[in-house]
Design a protein around this motif. Sequence first.
Motif, PDB file in Angstrom:
ATOM      1  N   MET A 109       0.909  -1.461  -0.122  1.00 18.87           N
ATOM      2  CA  MET A 109       0.153  -0.092  -0.044  1.00 18.87           C
ATOM      3  C   MET A 109       0.917   1.297  -0.053  1.00 18.87           C
ATOM      4  O   MET A 109       1.774   1.498   0.990  1.00 18.87           O
ATOM      5  N   GLY A 110       0.521   2.190  -0.918  1.00 22.60           N
ATOM      6  CA  GLY A 110       1.669   3.386  -1.045  1.00 22.60           C
ATOM      7  C   GLY A 110       2.837   3.285  -1.600  1.00 22.60           C
ATOM      8  O   GLY A 110       3.246   1.863  -2.308  1.00 22.60           O
ATOM      9  N   GLN A 111       3.645   4.341  -1.739  1.00 16.66           N
ATOM     10  CA  GLN A 111       4.795   4.046  -2.659  1.00 16.66           C
ATOM     11  C   GLN A 111       5.850   4.659  -1.538  1.00 16.66           C
ATOM     12  O   GLN A 111       5.573   5.152  -0.565  1.00 16.66           O
ATOM     13  N   GLY A 112       7.096   4.104  -1.899  1.00 19.34           N
ATOM     14  CA  GLY A 112       8.090   4.252  -0.850  1.00 19.34           C
ATOM     15  C   GLY A 112       8.844   3.027  -0.093  1.00 19.34           C
ATOM     16  O   GLY A 112       9.641   2.596  -0.821  1.00 19.34           O
ATOM     17  N   ASP A 113       8.509   2.632   0.921  1.00 18.07           N
ATOM     18  CA  ASP A 113       8.943   1.749   1.673  1.00 18.07           C
ATOM     19  C   ASP A 113       8.045   0.657   1.473  1.00 18.07           C
ATOM     20  O   ASP A 113       7.051   0.490   1.898  1.00 18.07           O
TER      21      ASP A 113
END
Length: 208
Positions: A109-113
Amino acid sequence: MEKKVVDAMGKVCPIPVVMAKKAVTALTEPAEVEVHVDNTTSVENLKRLASSLGVTAAEATIGENHYTVTFHADAGAIEGAAGAAAQEVVDACSNTGAGLVYAIGTEVMGQGDDELGAQLMKTFMYALRSADVLPEKILFFNTGAKLTAEGSPVLEDLQAMEEEGVQIMTCGVCAGHFGLKEKIQAGIISNMYEIVETMNAASKVVRI
């Protein structure tokens, strides 16, 4: 009874489904439509198409990687099929639809880590499972297909929602790409044609 043959060998879903639907809904008299495909995913998708159109269908194995699904349409079934096809067009053009649909195209879920994203997805699915109002359908594609397969950290939540009546659909091409076709343990393996029609008919689509 007349028989029409549809050669969908070598075609990737949703093409066999589209070809079969056009052939069945074009009938003006009782007939059989025999669709030839080369994979079991297409067989299952064609059987679901028959059910949605209100006609009966029989599957057969002709040889290695060669299957047929024969649609049996009598006069009443033809009218039902035409009505169902017309209703799909109406639904696609309408602002109202079948209900709440979640479209999940990633395993995190989401972007980044990604490690954090995986934990967020797990928490999200638990929260969704516990919500007062559940979605009517949840669609999984791209790496999101991994969430419905064996070993998924959210499999228990998905299976619980399925027991509550939530329809869970995983993109067949995506499952095949990741080698998961035999490992899907929540919902059904679907196709992009069915996914598009589901999204078009929905009253609201939430994309993750």
